[in-house]
Design a protein around this motif. Structure first.
Motif, PDB file in Angstrom:
ATOM      1  N   SER A   1       0.823  -1.208   0.000  1.00  0.00           N
ATOM      2  CA  SER A   1       0.000   0.000   0.000  1.00  0.00           C
ATOM      3  C   SER A   1       0.859   1.261   0.000  1.00  0.00           C
ATOM      4  O   SER A   1       0.536   2.254  -0.663  1.00  0.00           O
ATOM      5  N   THR A   2       1.967   1.214   0.737  1.00  0.00           N
ATOM      6  CA  THR A   2       2.856   2.373   0.802  1.00  0.00           C
ATOM      7  C   THR A   2       3.467   2.674  -0.557  1.00  0.00           C
ATOM      8  O   THR A   2       3.457   3.821  -1.030  1.00  0.00           O
ATOM      9  N   TYR A   3       4.006   1.650  -1.201  1.00  0.00           N
ATOM     10  CA  TYR A   3       4.572   1.847  -2.529  1.00  0.00           C
ATOM     11  C   TYR A   3       3.500   2.225  -3.542  1.00  0.00           C
ATOM     12  O   TYR A   3       3.738   3.037  -4.441  1.00  0.00           O
ATOM     13  N   ARG A   4       2.317   1.636  -3.433  1.00  0.00           N
ATOM     14  CA  ARG A   4       1.258   1.909  -4.396  1.00  0.00           C
ATOM     15  C   ARG A   4       0.885   3.387  -4.384  1.00  0.00           C
ATOM     16  O   ARG A   4       0.711   3.997  -5.440  1.00  0.00           O
ATOM     17  N   GLY A   5       0.769   3.970  -3.194  1.00  0.00           N
ATOM     18  CA  GLY A   5       0.442   5.386  -3.117  1.00  0.00           C
ATOM     19  C   GLY A   5       1.526   6.254  -3.725  1.00  0.00           C
ATOM     20  O   GLY A   5       1.247   7.200  -4.464  1.00  0.00           O
ATOM     21  N   SER A   6       2.782   5.918  -3.431  1.00  0.00           N
ATOM     22  CA  SER A   6       3.895   6.685  -3.970  1.00  0.00           C
ATOM     23  C   SER A   6       4.001   6.548  -5.483  1.00  0.00           C
ATOM     24  O   SER A   6       4.167   7.536  -6.207  1.00  0.00           O
ATOM     25  N   PHE A   7       3.885   5.314  -5.973  1.00  0.00           N
ATOM     26  CA  PHE A   7       4.012   5.075  -7.409  1.00  0.00           C
ATOM     27  C   PHE A   7       2.845   5.682  -8.185  1.00  0.00           C
ATOM     28  O   PHE A   7       3.010   6.178  -9.297  1.00  0.00           O
TER      29      PHE A   7
END
Length: 208
Positions: free
Chosen positions: A172-178
């Protein structure tokens, strides 16, 4: 959330395997428990060599870690809607760079692992779901940190698809950033940036 904690936790989940797709959630937790002991033994045995040649941690990670993660599923989930819109070439390029990002980041964190104690908690399955969540807690000087591992069976093996630390999901953390970067600059720009970051991570470790 400190990404290093997440990656240190991920690095403990090596050698995950299960012979059949009929494995139960209890079997998953047993694998995690046995694996942690094996990883700590391997680190202890190679500690002096890794201190002299830290770049050799990559060989260990590629040998033991990479086959145990479902990077295709992780990449699909982290890209979300952008995965469906991406070409096959873009998908493969992203999988490679996302895998390299995780490998290089937690390889560096693995060198700094300081024998925190792991407490094993319950394992959770949800009805009509193929995912199993193995709950653990890492004991540190600041108290216990919940570490929850989401796993599923692929090709007859338990494979990690996500880790959450203190309730915060790695995916979820990477998804928001990406998502933000893709919206601003496009998927190709993200892939290029990841490649550059991976080169920098590799160079920094080799320079130590």
């Amino acid at each position: 959330m400190k990404l290093g904690i997440v990656i240190s936790a991920l690095s403990l989940l090596l050698l995950l395997s299960c012979p059949t797709a009929a494995a139960t959630e209890q079997r998953a937790s047993d694998v995690v428990r046995v694996t942690v002991d094996g990883v700590l033994e391997r680190l202890a045995a190679e500690r002096q060599e890794l201190e002299r040649h830290p770049e050799r941690i990559y060989a260990l990670v590629n040998e033991l870690v990479v086959p145990r993660f479902d990077f295709v599923s992780m990449s699909r989930w982290v890209l979300g809607a952008s995965w469906k819109q991406a070409s096959e070439e873009q998908r493969q390029a992203f999988i490679e760079q996302f895998r390299n990002l995780l490998v290089r980041t937690y390889a560096k964190a693995l060198l700094e692992y300081s024998d925190e104690e792991i407490k094993y908690l319950d394992t959770v399955t949800r009805e009509n779901s193929r995912l199993v969540t193995v709950n653990t807690e890492m004991q540190s000087s600041g108290g216990g940190v919940p570490l929850n591992y989401r796993m599923h069976i692929a090709d007859g093996q338990w494979k990690v698809v996500d880790v959450s630390v203190d309730g915060i999901s790695l995916i979820s953390t990477y998804r928001g950033s990406f998502r933000s970067e893709i919206k601003k600059n496009g998927l190709d720009a993200l892939i290029k940036r990841l490649a550059e970051r991976n080169d920098n991570l590799a160079s920094s470790l080799e320079a130590e």
